[in-house]
Design a protein around this motif. Structure first.
Motif, PDB file in Angstrom:
ATOM      1  N   ALA A 133       0.763  -1.295   0.133  1.00 52.78           N
ATOM      2  CA  ALA A 133       0.038  -0.002  -0.242  1.00 52.78           C
ATOM      3  C   ALA A 133       0.841   1.138   0.049  1.00 52.78           C
ATOM      4  CB  ALA A 133      -0.862   0.131   1.243  1.00 52.78           C
ATOM      5  N   ALA A 134       1.985   1.160   0.824  1.00 56.26           N
ATOM      6  CA  ALA A 134       2.871   2.375   1.065  1.00 56.26           C
ATOM      7  C   ALA A 134       3.430   2.721  -0.399  1.00 56.26           C
ATOM      8  CB  ALA A 134       3.821   2.162   1.932  1.00 56.26           C
ATOM      9  N   LEU A 135       3.835   1.689  -1.311  1.00 54.74           N
ATOM     10  CA  LEU A 135       4.480   1.786  -2.374  1.00 54.74           C
ATOM     11  C   LEU A 135       3.586   2.202  -3.342  1.00 54.74           C
ATOM     12  CD1 LEU A 135       7.047  -1.120  -2.300  1.00 54.74           C
ATOM     13  CD2 LEU A 135       7.682   1.008  -1.998  1.00 54.74           C
ATOM     14  N   LEU A 136       2.361   1.663  -3.475  1.00 52.91           N
ATOM     15  CA  LEU A 136       1.515   2.052  -4.437  1.00 52.91           C
ATOM     16  C   LEU A 136       0.957   3.460  -4.384  1.00 52.91           C
ATOM     17  CD1 LEU A 136      -0.972  -0.996  -4.972  1.00 52.91           C
ATOM     18  CD2 LEU A 136       0.655  -0.091  -6.308  1.00 52.91           C
ATOM     19  N   ALA A 137       1.037   3.964  -2.894  1.00 55.96           N
ATOM     20  CA  ALA A 137       0.535   5.519  -2.969  1.00 55.96           C
ATOM     21  C   ALA A 137       1.365   6.610  -3.654  1.00 55.96           C
ATOM     22  CB  ALA A 137       0.714   5.680  -1.458  1.00 55.96           C
ATOM     23  N   VAL A 138       2.842   6.191  -3.930  1.00 58.23           N
ATOM     24  CA  VAL A 138       3.659   7.110  -4.526  1.00 58.23           C
ATOM     25  C   VAL A 138       3.894   7.123  -5.886  1.00 58.23           C
ATOM     26  CG1 VAL A 138       5.407   7.340  -2.283  1.00 58.23           C
ATOM     27  CG2 VAL A 138       5.759   5.513  -4.143  1.00 58.23           C
ATOM     28  N   TRP A 139       3.144   6.201  -6.600  1.00 55.72           N
ATOM     29  CA  TRP A 139       3.186   6.330  -8.172  1.00 55.72           C
ATOM     30  C   TRP A 139       3.096   7.480  -8.681  1.00 55.72           C
ATOM     31  CZ3 TRP A 139      -0.368   7.013 -11.752  1.00 55.72           C
ATOM     32  CH2 TRP A 139      -1.477   7.056 -11.433  1.00 55.72           C
ATOM     33  N   PRO A 140       1.897   8.143  -8.403  1.00 56.51           N
ATOM     34  CA  PRO A 140       1.732   9.514  -9.061  1.00 56.51           C
ATOM     35  C   PRO A 140       2.976  10.434  -9.076  1.00 56.51           C
ATOM     36  CG  PRO A 140      -0.161   8.749  -7.800  1.00 56.51           C
ATOM     37  CD  PRO A 140       1.041   8.131  -7.312  1.00 56.51           C
ATOM     38  N   VAL A 141       3.404  10.631  -7.767  1.00 56.19           N
ATOM     39  CA  VAL A 141       4.723  11.596  -7.677  1.00 56.19           C
ATOM     40  C   VAL A 141       5.800  11.094  -8.601  1.00 56.19           C
ATOM     41  CG1 VAL A 141       6.113  12.497  -5.915  1.00 56.19           C
ATOM     42  CG2 VAL A 141       3.606  11.416  -5.215  1.00 56.19           C
ATOM     43  N   LEU A 142       6.085   9.569  -8.458  1.00 56.73           N
ATOM     44  CA  LEU A 142       6.951   9.323  -9.121  1.00 56.73           C
ATOM     45  C   LEU A 142       6.788   9.300 -10.704  1.00 56.73           C
ATOM     46  CD1 LEU A 142       8.136   5.918  -7.224  1.00 56.73           C
ATOM     47  CD2 LEU A 142       9.023   8.310  -7.232  1.00 56.73           C
ATOM     48  N   LEU A 143       5.692   9.423 -10.995  1.00 61.49           N
ATOM     49  CA  LEU A 143       5.326   9.599 -12.371  1.00 61.49           C
ATOM     50  C   LEU A 143       5.613  11.221 -12.969  1.00 61.49           C
ATOM     51  CD1 LEU A 143       4.043   8.410 -15.149  1.00 61.49           C
ATOM     52  CD2 LEU A 143       1.961   9.360 -14.499  1.00 61.49           C
ATOM     53  N   VAL A 144       5.371  11.887 -12.132  1.00 59.26           N
ATOM     54  CA  VAL A 144       5.627  13.295 -12.231  1.00 59.26           C
ATOM     55  C   VAL A 144       7.048  13.561 -12.539  1.00 59.26           C
ATOM     56  CG1 VAL A 144       5.274  15.730 -11.567  1.00 59.26           C
ATOM     57  CG2 VAL A 144       3.374  14.050 -11.400  1.00 59.26           C
ATOM     58  N   ALA A 145       7.815  13.107 -11.547  1.00 54.25           N
ATOM     59  CA  ALA A 145       9.258  13.178 -11.367  1.00 54.25           C
ATOM     60  C   ALA A 145       9.798  12.672 -12.833  1.00 54.25           C
ATOM     61  CB  ALA A 145       9.906  12.290 -10.196  1.00 54.25           C
ATOM     62  N   LEU A 146       9.278  11.404 -13.132  1.00 51.02           N
ATOM     63  CA  LEU A 146       9.853  10.781 -14.375  1.00 51.02           C
ATOM     64  C   LEU A 146       9.597  11.705 -15.587  1.00 51.02           C
ATOM     65  CD1 LEU A 146      11.302   8.026 -14.777  1.00 51.02           C
ATOM     66  CD2 LEU A 146       9.049   7.362 -15.660  1.00 51.02           C
ATOM     67  N   VAL A 204       4.874  22.110 -16.665  1.00 48.55           N
ATOM     68  CA  VAL A 204       4.391  20.736 -16.722  1.00 48.55           C
ATOM     69  C   VAL A 204       4.230  19.885 -15.403  1.00 48.55           C
ATOM     70  CG1 VAL A 204       4.272  18.431 -17.686  1.00 48.55           C
ATOM     71  CG2 VAL A 204       4.598  20.275 -19.273  1.00 48.55           C
ATOM     72  N   GLY A 205       5.514  20.120 -14.832  1.00 43.73           N
ATOM     73  CA  GLY A 205       5.632  19.518 -13.624  1.00 43.73           C
ATOM     74  C   GLY A 205       4.721  20.408 -12.434  1.00 43.73           C
ATOM     75  N   ALA A 206       4.728  21.501 -12.537  1.00 47.06           N
ATOM     76  CA  ALA A 206       3.492  22.240 -11.576  1.00 47.06           C
ATOM     77  C   ALA A 206       2.277  21.975 -11.760  1.00 47.06           C
ATOM     78  CB  ALA A 206       4.093  23.745 -11.523  1.00 47.06           C
ATOM     79  N   VAL A 207       1.754  22.090 -13.193  1.00 57.47           N
ATOM     80  CA  VAL A 207       0.361  21.779 -13.420  1.00 57.47           C
ATOM     81  C   VAL A 207       0.269  20.398 -12.818  1.00 57.47           C
ATOM     82  CG1 VAL A 207      -1.047  21.341 -15.317  1.00 57.47           C
ATOM     83  CG2 VAL A 207       0.505  23.345 -15.292  1.00 57.47           C
ATOM     84  N   ALA A 208       1.152  19.265 -13.463  1.00 56.57           N
ATOM     85  CA  ALA A 208       0.847  17.785 -12.951  1.00 56.57           C
ATOM     86  C   ALA A 208       0.632  17.609 -11.577  1.00 56.57           C
ATOM     87  CB  ALA A 208       1.677  16.908 -13.497  1.00 56.57           C
ATOM     88  N   MET A 209       1.700  18.132 -10.835  1.00 57.14           N
ATOM     89  CA  MET A 209       1.555  17.836  -9.455  1.00 57.14           C
ATOM     90  C   MET A 209       0.345  18.672  -8.664  1.00 57.14           C
ATOM     91  SD  MET A 209       3.217  16.774  -7.061  1.00 57.14           S
ATOM     92  CE  MET A 209       5.009  16.150  -7.823  1.00 57.14           C
TER      93      MET A 209
END
Lengths: 439, 169
Positions: free
Chosen positions: A219-232, A251-256
C-alpha cells in the motif's frame, strides 16, 4: 583610486554590511550601487536602474525558479513527501539505520521534483523527524540525516543552484541537469554508506524494529506512483530533449497540482499556503539576484574580474592546482556565506579562469563539469559548520536538539562529500558521461 | 543565517498593509500558475496541433516580472530575507533591533528609488512605444505596475521598521 582598489573596497564593504546583520541581497545592492556610482557616475546609475530591475526579472529562463518551487510546495502541502518517506521506509526501514536511509531515499525522489535544498530540508524535517523520533533514533543522527538529505534537493536535478549557474555563465541548463544526475545518485549511495558505517560503529543510535506486513508495504509503495510519474516526466522530459527546463517546470507544476487535487489532498488553505511559500522563497532568491546583478555590473566596470583572471591564467599554474584552490575557497566561503550569493559573486572571476585552463577537454565540457563541482561544494556549505543553512532550518523545526549535536551527526556525511568531490574532480566522466551519451 | 523557511510564524492577524501584501503575493502566485498552464497548453498544442501558443515566451517574461514584484512585499512583511547572523547574535537585543530597523529603512529607501526609476522607465517606454516582439504588447503597463508594487514594498519596509522600533520602544 584605480578600478581594482575600488572593487576591493566594494567587496570589503559588502562583507562588513553582511556581518552587521544586513540582509545579503541588500548588502550586495548597497555596496554595488555605491561602487557603480563611484566608477561610472550618478547619471549612468540612474539610467541603469531605469529598466534593470524589470528586465532582470522578466528573464524567461528564471521562470523555472518559481515554477519548481511551486511544484515542490504542492507536493509538500498535499502530503506527497510524507508518502515518499513511508514508501522508502516500507522498503528499507526495518534494517539497522534503515529509517535514516529511507530519509535519504525519499529526499532523492523529492529532489527530482524540488529544486531547493532549504525546501527539501524543511519538508522532511516535518514529514520524517517525528517518525525517526518515534523509532528512537538518536537525535543528532536524525537531524543530521535530514539536513544532509536536504542537499539532495539541489544535487538531484532540477536544481535552483544549477539554474543560477547556467544563467550567470550562459551555459545550457538541460546539459547541466544531465550532468548532475550521476553525481547526485552517487551522493545518495554515499550517504547510505555513511549511515551504515555510523550505526555499525554505534548500534544504539538506531534501534531496529520489525518489518511491516506485506500488505502495508505494498500500500505504501502504491501510494507514491503519481509522484514518481511526475518526477519521471519532468526529469525524463528534460533528458530526452522533449522539454526545455522551463517547460518541464511548468508541466511538473501543473501535473503536481492535478495529482493533489484529484487525490483530494490539497485543501483551499494548503493551496494558498503553497502560493505564499512560493512567494517568500522566490522573493528572497530574486532579491539576491538583483543585488548580485548590481554588484557584478560594478565589478565589471572596475575590471577586477578580468585583471585577476588574466593574472592567474598568465601565472601558468597547473590547471588542477588552480581548480583545487578555487574549490577550497568555495568550501571556506560557503562555511560563512550564503551559497547563492557566493556563486553569483565569484563566478565572474572564477569562470573565465577555469574555462581558459587546459584540462584536456573542450571548454564547453569544462564549463558543465565545473558547474557540477560548484554544486557539490555548495551542498557542503549548506551543511558544514559553523553556518550551514540546512542545519539552521532543521534546528528551527527541532529546537530541543542542540545544534552542535546536529553538526556531529553531519560529520560522517561531510567526509563522504569530500570523497565524492575528489572523485568528481578526478573523473570528469562521472559528470560528462551522461551528457556525451545523450547528445 | 536565518532561513526563510520555516518562516517565522506570520503575525497571527496580519492587518492593513500586511494583508494587502498577502493578497498581492497570492495574486502573484496565481500569475505563476497561469504561466504554468499557458506553457503546458502551448506544449500540448504543439504535440497535437502543430503550432504552440503565439508569444507564450513573452507572456512568461512579463508575467514573471509582475509575479516577482508582487512577491517582494510579503517576503519583507514576514522578514524573509536571508541574513547572516554571526557575531551580532552576541550583541544586546536592543542593538540588534536597532540594526534591523536601520536595514529595513535602507531597504525601503532602495525600493522607493527603484519605484521612481521604473516609473521613469515606464514613461520612456510609453513615449518610445516599446512593445514586445511577437504580440506587440506595450511594455509601459507592465513596467509601471512593477513601479507601483516597488512603491508598496517601500511602504511595507517602512511599516516593518516602525513596528519593530515600537516593539523595542
Amino acid at each position: 583610486m584605480s578600478g581594482a582598489s575600488i572593487a576591493a573596497w566594494g567587496f570589503a564593504g559588502m562583507l562588513a554590511l553582511i556581518a552587521v546583520r544586513m540582509p545579503v541581497g541588500l548588502a550586495m545592492l548597497t555596496a554595488g550601487s555605491v561602487g557603480y556610482i563611484s566608477i561610472a557616475g550618478w547619471p549612468a546609475f540612474l539610467n541603469y536602474m531605469k529598466t534593470t530591475p524589470y528586465f532582470l526579472f522578466s528573464n524567461y529562463t528564471l521562470s523555472v525558479i518559481p515554477l519548481f518551487i511551486l511544484m515542490g510546495a504542492f507536493a509538500e502541502r498535499s502530503g506527497l513527501s510524507r508518502d515518499l518517506f513511508r514508501a522508502a521506509s516500507a522498503l528499507v526501514g526495518h534494517r539497522r539505520g534503515g529509517m535514516a536511509m529511507a530519509v535519504i531515499g525519499a529526499c532523492t525522489a523529492f529532489g527530482a521534483i524540488c529544486g531547493s535544498s532549504v525546501a527539501t530540508t524543511a519538508t522532511f524535517g516535518r514529514a520524517a523527524l517525528p517518525e525517526l523520533q518515534r523509532y528512537r533514533y538518536e537525535a543528532g543522527l536524525s537531524t543530521g540525516t535530514i539536513a544532509v538529505g536536504g542537499t539532495l534537493g539541489i544535487l538531484i536535478p532540477p536544481s535552483v543552484i544549477l539554474v543560477i549557474y547556467a544563467i550567470s555563465t550562459e551555459q545550457n541548463i538541460e546539459k547541466l541537469f544531465q550532468a548532475a544526475l550521476v553525481p547526485g545518485l552517487l551522493a545518495m549511495a554515499f550517504y547510505c554508506l555513511a549511515i551504515a558505517w555510523t550505526v555499525r560503529r554505534n548500534p544504539d543510535l538506531a534501534p531496529p524494529h520489525p518489518r511491516e506486513d506485506a500488505r502495508e508495504r505494498v500500500a505504501a509503495l502504491l501510494a507514491v506512483w503519481p509522484v514518481l510519474l511526475v518526477a519521471l516526466v519532468v526529469v525524463g522530459g528534460i533528458y530526452g530533449g522533449v522539454f526545455t527546463a522551463t517547460e518541464a517546470a511548468a508541466v511538473g507544476a501543473v501535473a503536481m497540482l492535478l495529482v493533489s487535487l484529484l487525490r483530494r489532498l490539497l485543501s483551499w488553505e494548503s493551496f494558498k499556503g503553497s502560493l505564499v511559500q512560493t512567494a517568500e522563497t522566490t522573493a528572497l532568491i530574486f532579491v539576491i539576484l538583483l543585488g548580485a546583478e548590481v554588484f557584478n555590473s560594478f565589478l565589471a566596470f572596475s575590471q577586477l574580474p578580468t585583471t585577476v583572471a588574466a593574472a592567474i591564467t598568465e601565472a601558468g599554474l597547473a590547471p588542477y592546482l588552480v581548480l583545487t584552490i578555487m574549490l577550497a575557497v568555495y568550501i571556506v566561503l560557503g562555511a560563512v556565506m550564503d551559497e547563492l550569493a557566493m556563486i553569483l559573486l565569484t563566478l565572474p572571476v572564477f569562470f573565465p579562469i577555469v574555462t581558459a585552463l587546459d584540462f584536456g577537454m573542450l571548454p564547453d565540457e569544462v564549463a558543465i563539469w565545473f558547474g557540477i563541482l560548484v554544486l557539490i561544494v555548495v551542498g557542503i556549505g549548506l551543511t558544514a559548520p559553523p553556518i550551514g543553512l540546512n542545519v539552521f532550518v532543521i534546528h528551527a523545526l527541532a529546537r530541543h536538539v542542540p545544534i552542535t549535536r546536529t553538526y556531529r551527526g553531519v560529520l560522517p556525511f561531510l567526509a563522504t562529500d569530500i570523497v565524492r568531490l575528489a572523485l568528481c574532480v578526478a573523473f570528469p566522466a562521472l559528470s560528462l558521461g551522461l551528457v556525451r551519451w545523450l547528445n | 543565517m536565518s532561513p526563510d523557511t520555516p518562516a517565522p510564524p506570520p503575525p497571527s492577524h496580519d492587518h492593513g498593509a500586511a494583508r494587502i501584501a498577502r493578497v498581492l503575493a497570492l495574486a502573484g502566485g496565481a500569475v505563476v500558475i497561469g504561466l504554468a498552464l499557458l506553457v503546458t497548453a502551448s506544449i500540448l498544442m504543439r504535440w497535437f496541433g502543430g503550432a504552440g501558443i503565439d508569444g507564450d515566451f513573452e507572456m512568461v517574461q512579463i508575467g514573471l516580472a509582475l509575479a516577482i514584484f508582487a512577491f517582494l512585499p510579503l517576503c519583507q512583511a514576514h522578514r524573509g530575507n536571508v541574513m547572516v547572523d554571526t557575531f551580532t547574535s552576541r550583541l544586546p537585543a536592543g542593538v540588534q533591533a536597532a540594526l534591523d530597523v536601520l536595514w529595513d529603512l535602507v531597504y525601503g529607501a532602495f525600493a522607493a528609488f527603484i519605484a521612481w526609476r521604473l516609473a521613469v522607465g515606464a514613461l520612456e517606454a510609453y513615449s518610445s512605444r516599446t512593445t514586445s516582439m511577437v504580440l506587440g504588447l506595450p511594455l509601459q503597463y507592465a513596467i509601471g505596475a512593477c513601479a507601483a508594487m516597488a512603491l508598496f514594498l517601500a511602504l511595507i519596509a517602512g511599516l516593518t521598521a516602525l513596528r519593530r522600533a515600537r516593539v523595542r520602544g
